[in-house]
Design an enzyme around this catalytic site. Structure first.
Site, PDB file in Angstrom:
ATOM      1  N   GLU A 106     -66.276  32.436  72.422  1.00 46.93           N
ATOM      2  CA  GLU A 106     -66.263  33.339  71.274  1.00 46.93           C
ATOM      3  C   GLU A 106     -67.329  32.946  70.258  1.00 46.93           C
ATOM      4  OE1 GLU A 106     -61.870  32.797  72.507  1.00 46.93           O
ATOM      5  OE2 GLU A 106     -63.706  31.622  72.508  1.00 46.93           O
ATOM      6  N   CYS A 114     -58.826  29.949  70.341  1.00 48.86           N
ATOM      7  CA  CYS A 114     -58.318  28.729  69.718  1.00 48.86           C
ATOM      8  C   CYS A 114     -58.385  28.888  68.193  1.00 48.86           C
ATOM      9  CB  CYS A 114     -59.145  27.524  70.169  1.00 48.86           C
ATOM     10  SG  CYS A 114     -60.768  27.429  69.375  1.00 48.86           S
ATOM     11  N   CYS A 157     -62.070  29.356  66.785  1.00 51.31           N
ATOM     12  CA  CYS A 157     -62.658  30.666  67.064  1.00 51.31           C
ATOM     13  C   CYS A 157     -61.958  31.760  66.268  1.00 51.31           C
ATOM     14  CB  CYS A 157     -62.599  30.961  68.552  1.00 51.31           C
ATOM     15  SG  CYS A 157     -63.602  29.827  69.550  1.00 51.31           S
ATOM     16  N   HIS A 203     -67.640  27.202  72.111  1.00 48.15           N
ATOM     17  CA  HIS A 203     -66.659  28.032  72.816  1.00 48.15           C
ATOM     18  C   HIS A 203     -67.270  29.407  73.061  1.00 48.15           C
ATOM     19  CE1 HIS A 203     -62.822  25.672  71.505  1.00 48.15           C
ATOM     20  NE2 HIS A 203     -63.824  24.863  71.819  1.00 48.15           N
TER      21      HIS A 203
END
Length: 153
Positions: A55, A83, A86, A53
């Protein structure tokens, strides 16, 4: 020193560029006192790694660059609300705060919301585990996630 809105706009621009390049529409900036430490985009499509992801990619790049796994004193600017994975990485490693442009309600019509994951894990963000602040970039969800025209930079 770069302003919060400028850093958020850069994260959203990264997300848009990633989408145009066939990736998922997420970007993130890791910063300290308004200075960019690292950036990342969602790399799941290219890497086939579900942990890449935006992040997480910014965290990986930033902690490697600093040769320090701590996120103390650092902030993340994420195009979308982080999410659970993260957010957990940010909380576990001491990030100062999270800024985001679009929430899960904005992302849901485009199939990129993490709200279902929060629900399946029975996680609540009330109260939030660290400051989580929305910043309006003047860009609509449809411009990032859909087919509306992108504003001139």
């Amino acid at each position: 020193m770069t302003s919060h809105i400028d850093l958020m706009r850069q994260a959203v621009d990264l997300a848009h560029e990633n989408r145009l390049n066939g990736g998922r529409p997420f970007g993130a900036i890791l910063a300290k006192d308004g200075q960019i430490i690292a950036q990342g985009v969602n790399n799941i499509v290219a890497s086939n790694d579900p942990s890449t992801h935006a992040e997480m990619e910014a965290i990986r790049a930033g902690t490697q660059k600093r040769a320090n796994p701590s996120l103390a004193g650092l902030s993340i600017y994420a195009s979308g609300h982080p999410c659970p994975m993260c957010l957990a990485a940010l909380v576990m490693n001491g990030a100062e705060q999270v800024f985001y442009a679009f929430d899960n309600n904005d992302a849901a019509p485009y199939g990129v919301s993490s709200e279902g994951t929060y629900q399946r894990l029975r996680l609540s963000l009330t109260p939030p585990p660290l400051p989580i602040i929305r910043i309006d970039t003047g860009i609509s969800p449809e411009q990032l996630y859909g087919d509306a025209a992108w504003p001139c930079a």
